[in-house]
Design a protein around this motif. Structure first.
Motif, PDB file in Angstrom:
ATOM      1  N   ALA A 125       6.879 -40.950 -58.892  1.00 24.87           N
ATOM      2  CA  ALA A 125       7.935 -42.298 -59.778  1.00 24.87           C
ATOM      3  C   ALA A 125       8.896 -42.158 -60.734  1.00 24.87           C
ATOM      4  N   GLY A 126       9.450 -41.262 -60.602  1.00 16.80           N
ATOM      5  CA  GLY A 126      10.882 -40.769 -61.631  1.00 16.80           C
ATOM      6  C   GLY A 126      10.465 -39.388 -62.808  1.00 16.80           C
ATOM      7  N   GLY A 127       8.906 -39.214 -62.840  1.00 22.61           N
ATOM      8  CA  GLY A 127       9.170 -38.340 -63.477  1.00 22.61           C
ATOM      9  C   GLY A 127      10.500 -37.081 -63.396  1.00 22.61           C
ATOM     10  N   THR A 168       4.425 -48.916 -63.187  1.00 25.45           N
ATOM     11  CA  THR A 168       3.652 -48.000 -62.659  1.00 25.45           C
ATOM     12  C   THR A 168       2.466 -47.721 -62.587  1.00 25.45           C
ATOM     13  N   SER A 169       1.645 -47.149 -61.182  1.00 24.78           N
ATOM     14  CA  SER A 169      -0.004 -46.505 -61.748  1.00 24.78           C
ATOM     15  C   SER A 169      -0.685 -45.669 -61.343  1.00 24.78           C
ATOM     16  N   LEU A 170      -2.022 -46.227 -61.818  1.00 22.67           N
ATOM     17  CA  LEU A 170      -2.637 -44.706 -61.880  1.00 22.67           C
ATOM     18  C   LEU A 170      -2.454 -43.607 -60.478  1.00 22.67           C
ATOM     19  N   THR A 171      -2.136 -44.677 -59.503  1.00 24.79           N
ATOM     20  CA  THR A 171      -2.103 -43.859 -57.751  1.00 24.79           C
ATOM     21  C   THR A 171      -0.828 -42.999 -57.960  1.00 24.79           C
ATOM     22  N   ASP A 172      -0.077 -43.130 -58.859  1.00 27.63           N
ATOM     23  CA  ASP A 172       1.466 -42.702 -58.608  1.00 27.63           C
ATOM     24  C   ASP A 172       1.658 -40.834 -59.071  1.00 27.63           C
ATOM     25  N   ASN A 173       2.351 -41.173 -57.834  1.00 31.43           N
ATOM     26  CA  ASN A 173       2.549 -39.165 -58.559  1.00 31.43           C
ATOM     27  C   ASN A 173       4.100 -39.399 -59.920  1.00 31.43           C
ATOM     28  N   PHE A 174       3.530 -38.878 -60.719  1.00 37.00           N
ATOM     29  CA  PHE A 174       4.333 -38.381 -61.652  1.00 37.00           C
ATOM     30  C   PHE A 174       6.059 -37.938 -61.783  1.00 37.00           C
ATOM     31  N   THR A 175       6.184 -36.774 -60.865  1.00 30.87           N
ATOM     32  CA  THR A 175       7.727 -36.463 -60.156  1.00 30.87           C
ATOM     33  C   THR A 175       8.522 -38.077 -59.443  1.00 30.87           C
ATOM     34  N   ALA A 232      20.031 -36.048 -61.812  1.00 31.07           N
ATOM     35  CA  ALA A 232      20.615 -37.902 -61.728  1.00 31.07           C
ATOM     36  C   ALA A 232      19.919 -38.073 -60.614  1.00 31.07           C
ATOM     37  N   VAL A 233      18.765 -37.615 -60.972  1.00 36.43           N
ATOM     38  CA  VAL A 233      17.400 -38.425 -59.821  1.00 36.43           C
ATOM     39  C   VAL A 233      17.037 -39.785 -60.322  1.00 36.43           C
ATOM     40  N   PRO A 234      17.259 -41.595 -60.234  1.00 39.13           N
ATOM     41  CA  PRO A 234      17.252 -42.683 -61.048  1.00 39.13           C
ATOM     42  C   PRO A 234      15.360 -42.371 -60.539  1.00 39.13           C
ATOM     43  N   SER A 235      15.316 -42.779 -61.905  1.00 34.88           N
ATOM     44  CA  SER A 235      13.727 -42.867 -62.602  1.00 34.88           C
ATOM     45  C   SER A 235      13.480 -45.119 -61.951  1.00 34.88           C
ATOM     46  N   ASP A 236      14.369 -45.118 -61.236  1.00 39.35           N
ATOM     47  CA  ASP A 236      13.849 -46.617 -60.691  1.00 39.35           C
ATOM     48  C   ASP A 236      14.596 -47.191 -59.705  1.00 39.35           C
ATOM     49  N   ALA A 274       2.091 -44.798 -71.920  1.00 40.18           N
ATOM     50  CA  ALA A 274       2.849 -43.955 -72.567  1.00 40.18           C
ATOM     51  C   ALA A 274       3.915 -43.218 -70.709  1.00 40.18           C
ATOM     52  N   VAL A 275       3.554 -43.190 -69.575  1.00 37.46           N
ATOM     53  CA  VAL A 275       4.009 -43.288 -68.584  1.00 37.46           C
ATOM     54  C   VAL A 275       5.488 -44.026 -68.763  1.00 37.46           C
ATOM     55  N   ARG A 276       4.411 -45.516 -68.572  1.00 34.32           N
ATOM     56  CA  ARG A 276       5.381 -47.219 -68.437  1.00 34.32           C
ATOM     57  C   ARG A 276       6.546 -46.969 -69.520  1.00 34.32           C
ATOM     58  N   ASP A 277       6.338 -46.622 -70.576  1.00 31.81           N
ATOM     59  CA  ASP A 277       7.180 -46.433 -72.341  1.00 31.81           C
ATOM     60  C   ASP A 277       8.477 -45.489 -71.837  1.00 31.81           C
ATOM     61  N   LEU A 278       8.211 -44.594 -70.949  1.00 31.62           N
ATOM     62  CA  LEU A 278       9.397 -43.208 -70.974  1.00 31.62           C
ATOM     63  C   LEU A 278       9.792 -43.338 -69.338  1.00 31.62           C
ATOM     64  N   LEU A 279       8.892 -44.417 -68.587  1.00 33.29           N
ATOM     65  CA  LEU A 279       9.820 -44.217 -67.626  1.00 33.29           C
ATOM     66  C   LEU A 279      10.935 -45.315 -67.376  1.00 33.29           C
ATOM     67  N   ALA A 280      10.555 -46.461 -68.510  1.00 37.02           N
ATOM     68  CA  ALA A 280      11.233 -47.533 -67.997  1.00 37.02           C
ATOM     69  C   ALA A 280      10.730 -48.497 -67.055  1.00 37.02           C
ATOM     70  N   ARG A 281       9.612 -48.393 -66.713  1.00 45.62           N
ATOM     71  CA  ARG A 281       8.910 -48.868 -64.827  1.00 45.62           C
ATOM     72  C   ARG A 281       7.499 -49.605 -65.631  1.00 45.62           C
ATOM     73  N   PRO A 282       7.634 -50.577 -66.036  1.00 44.41           N
ATOM     74  CA  PRO A 282       5.949 -51.622 -66.071  1.00 44.41           C
ATOM     75  C   PRO A 282       5.049 -51.458 -65.307  1.00 44.41           C
TER      76      PRO A 282
END
Length: 637
Positions: A585-587, A576-583, A509-513, A566-574
């Motif tokens: 950022a909504g993972g 997203t950068s390499l400095t983001d942490n996966f979780t 239930a935690v939003p990805s965006d 892949a991450v931008r597509d799966l999170l639908a967050r264009p």
């Protein structure tokens, strides 16, 4: 293939001869009235040396589980009375199995909350419900319970998910709270629009009828190994746990990383010798999209919690059951069974959700509750012995569990549960799932009210108000997008809001965006235009959206390019950068599973879920991909 024990009775007809959308499951099996606990106790008497739980090198027999449950029940008997709610904050383990048996023996109501449900969520539950105690690791209990009377419990402390110390924490009620009905065997939480979860109570006969069908369908018996994989707070966990214990089979608790990676799940099935299992749809489908793993003993796989998009291919050696059912209908109400030898095997077409289980009646109705002709869309209503007793909130129960209209002849059915799901009944009684009629959505198999997520944001003093939408990505996945208006003088960010949000909500239930906005768009009536927000979120997620995705830095490595795409597509967050942490950022666990699948498919590098989650940012994950691909290329040179 025929659907075992699910053949519907002949449907009534309209005056002009068209069959109505009514289907009834077969009569429950003879002996279905034998209690769930009684079936376990019979196996403990007949086969006390047989394994009941197998956790890596650790084994507990039926006799040992029985004796340990007796000890725990004795330790609680002076404080826990029949019919009282007990919150269980344990993970999949022998300790959890012993606790479930002990509470059933006491006549207490088992309320599974998961090992780390979040302090605020647990506090809200114990404020609303008359929970006599919480059982779990004291380090993860809410402050009010950590400082209360603690009673150590002699539970197994070995295994992949075991806690070193487990206590029963008895805290005084915070105020007037709801109790479970006296017939309840267990209760589970579902999403609520007020920001606080709803509790559904289920009786032992309903669970027993489900388990009888399950054992007959899968052939589960002594010598089998059954997975204990589903998250403990999710109601299919009850089917897993008691299916094993009432059949003489062994339960095998899953390590946590198994729930993140389909490839690891398949390896675990093989290594543990699994013969029957349950898996959430988003975890099972990636395995159906690739060659079926060799060497599996898995005969039956029960899949549910989300819409399936494909059928098993000809190489799939397990029988796959697409099960459907809300918690209010005791885990599963309908099922559609598939094999690799079926016509159309391996096609990318959504299978139906099937026919009703024994003792279950399904009706597809119009808005006024009248059955519609077969082939017509409508709301699915469920009746019969598989229904839950109701919510612990009587008013909510009265709204969702309704009496059968006098004009509708449904022998043996007294109530119908309004699911809010839109379906169509085919000729022969097969149901097709078409979506929801309300705002409720499913994310990774968990039902979520966007209003509950918005209410959780609004608990933060930095938030004036919030609106949560659920747009779909281009490939049909649902994601949550939150729009947040800051309180006066506050400057919240997604990074500052999400840690507190996770203490209120389940992971799914935690939003990805999360978007900080000055105002919400309004419709002609002056209300928040949720449809417009949903359109905006969907448009922003499209590859051809107005703002192009941020490009990788100059000189980005192949691993960085692959991972960011892949991450931008799966999170639908264009953005997203390499400095983001996966979780951060909504993972989530399910998105991680999809990401690991993409990485392996595109690069040949197979990462494990812990490796992904331990990295500080995406650049570190990409470095792992590049290093391993370089080693593979060097080895093949």
């Amino acid at each position: 293939m025929t659907q075992p024990m699910t053949a519907p009775a002949t449907a009534p007809h309209t005056p002009d001869g068209r069959p109505l959308s009514i289907a009834r499951g077969a009569a429950p099996a003879t002996g279905a009235d034998i209690g769930v606990l009684a079936r376990f106790e019979e196996w403990a008497r007949r086969t006390p040396q047989a394994p009941a739980v197998v956790d890596g090198p650790h084994r507990w027999t039926y006799g040992q589980i029985d004796a340990a449950a007796d000890e725990v029940a004795a330790a609680l008997r002076d404080r826990v009375r029949p019919g009282e709610l007990v919150g269980v904050c344990l993970d999949r383990s022998a300790a959890l199995v012993v606790t479930a048996v002990a509470l059933a023996r006491l006549g207490a109501v088992y309320l599974p909350l998961g090992p780390r449900p979040g302090e605020r969520r647990t506090a809200a539950v114990t404020d609303d419900l008359n929970v006599v105690c919480l059982i779990g690791d004291p380090a993860f209990l809410p402050p009010r319970h950590r400082s209360a009377e603690l009673r150590d419990l002699a539970l197994p402390d070995a295994g992949v998910n075991a806690a070193a110390r487990v206590v029963a924490a008895f805290a005084a009620p915070a105020g007037p709270a709801r109790s479970a009905p006296p017939e309840a065997f267990y209760a589970v939480l579902t999403s609520g629009s007020t920001g606080r979860p709803k509790a559904v109570a289920v009786g032992e006969p309903a669970l027993g009828t489900l388990l009888d069908w399950y054992r007959t369908t899968t052939g589960l018996a002594p010598g089998d190994r059954h997975s204990l994989l589903i998250g403990v707070a999710f109601d299919p966990h009850l089917m897993e746990l008691w299916a094993g214990l009432t059949s003489g089979a062994a339960l095998v608790p899953a390590p946590d990383e198994v729930r993140w990676d389909p490839a690891v799940l398949a390896d675990w099935w093989r290594e543990a010798g699994m013969t029957v299992g349950v898996a959430a749809t988003p975890m099972a489908e990636p395995l159906l999209e690739r060659p079926w793993p060799a060497g599996l003993k898995l005969r039956h796989l029960m899949v549910g919690g989300d819409r399936m998009h494909r059928r098993p291919g000809a190489d799939v050696t397990a029988t796959v059951h697409n099960a459907y059912g809300p918690a209010e209908a005791t885990v599963a109400a309908t099922v559609y069974t598939m094999q690799g030898t079926d016509p159309g095997a391996g096609t990318d077409s959504a299978p139906p959700i099937g026919c009703p289980l024994p003792g279950v009646t399904v009706v597809v109705t119009d808005a006024d509750g009248r059955p519609v002709p077969q082939g017509t869309e409508g709301e699915l209503r469920i009746g019969g012995g598989g229904l839950a007793l109701g919510y612990l909130d009587p008013e909510l129960t009265a709204r969702r569990f309704t009496a059968v209209p006098e004009s509708l002849d449904l022998p043996g059915v007294e109530r119908l549960y309004r699911t809010g799901d839109r379906v169509r009944m085919r000729d022969g009684g097969q149901l097709e799932f078409l979506g929801r009629l309300d705002d409720q959505v499913k994310i990774s198999g968990v039902r979520i009210e966007p209003a509950e997520v918005a209410a959780a944001f609004e608990q933060d003093p930095a938030v004036l108000s919030a609106v949560v939408t659920a747009p779909r990505t281009a490939d049909g996945r649902t994601r949550l997008v939150a729009y947040v208006r800051p309180a006066a003088g506050a400057a919240p960010t997604a990074e500052s809001l999400l840690p507190a949000l996770r203490t209120w909500l389940p992971e799914q239930a935690v939003p990805s965006d999360v978007r900080i906005v000055d105002a919400f768009p309004l419709d002609a009536n002056g209300k928040v235009d949720r449809a417009e927000l949903t359109r905006q979120a969907a448009a922003d997620a499209r590859p051809d959206a107005g703002t192009a995705p941020a490009a990788p830095e100059a000189g980005a490595t192949p691993g960085e390019q692959l991972l960011l795409t892949a991450v931008r597509d799966l999170l639908a967050r264009p953005e997203t950068s390499l400095t983001d942490n996966f979780t951060e950022a909504g993972g989530t666990s399910i998105i991680a599973a999809r990401l690991l699948t993409v990485i392996e498919k595109e690069s040949g590098v197979r990462l494990r879920a812990p490796e992904l989650l331990r990295q500080p940012d995406l650049r570190a994950v990409a470095r792992l991909i590049d290093e391993r691909r370089a080693r593979q290329q060097a080895a093949g040179a």
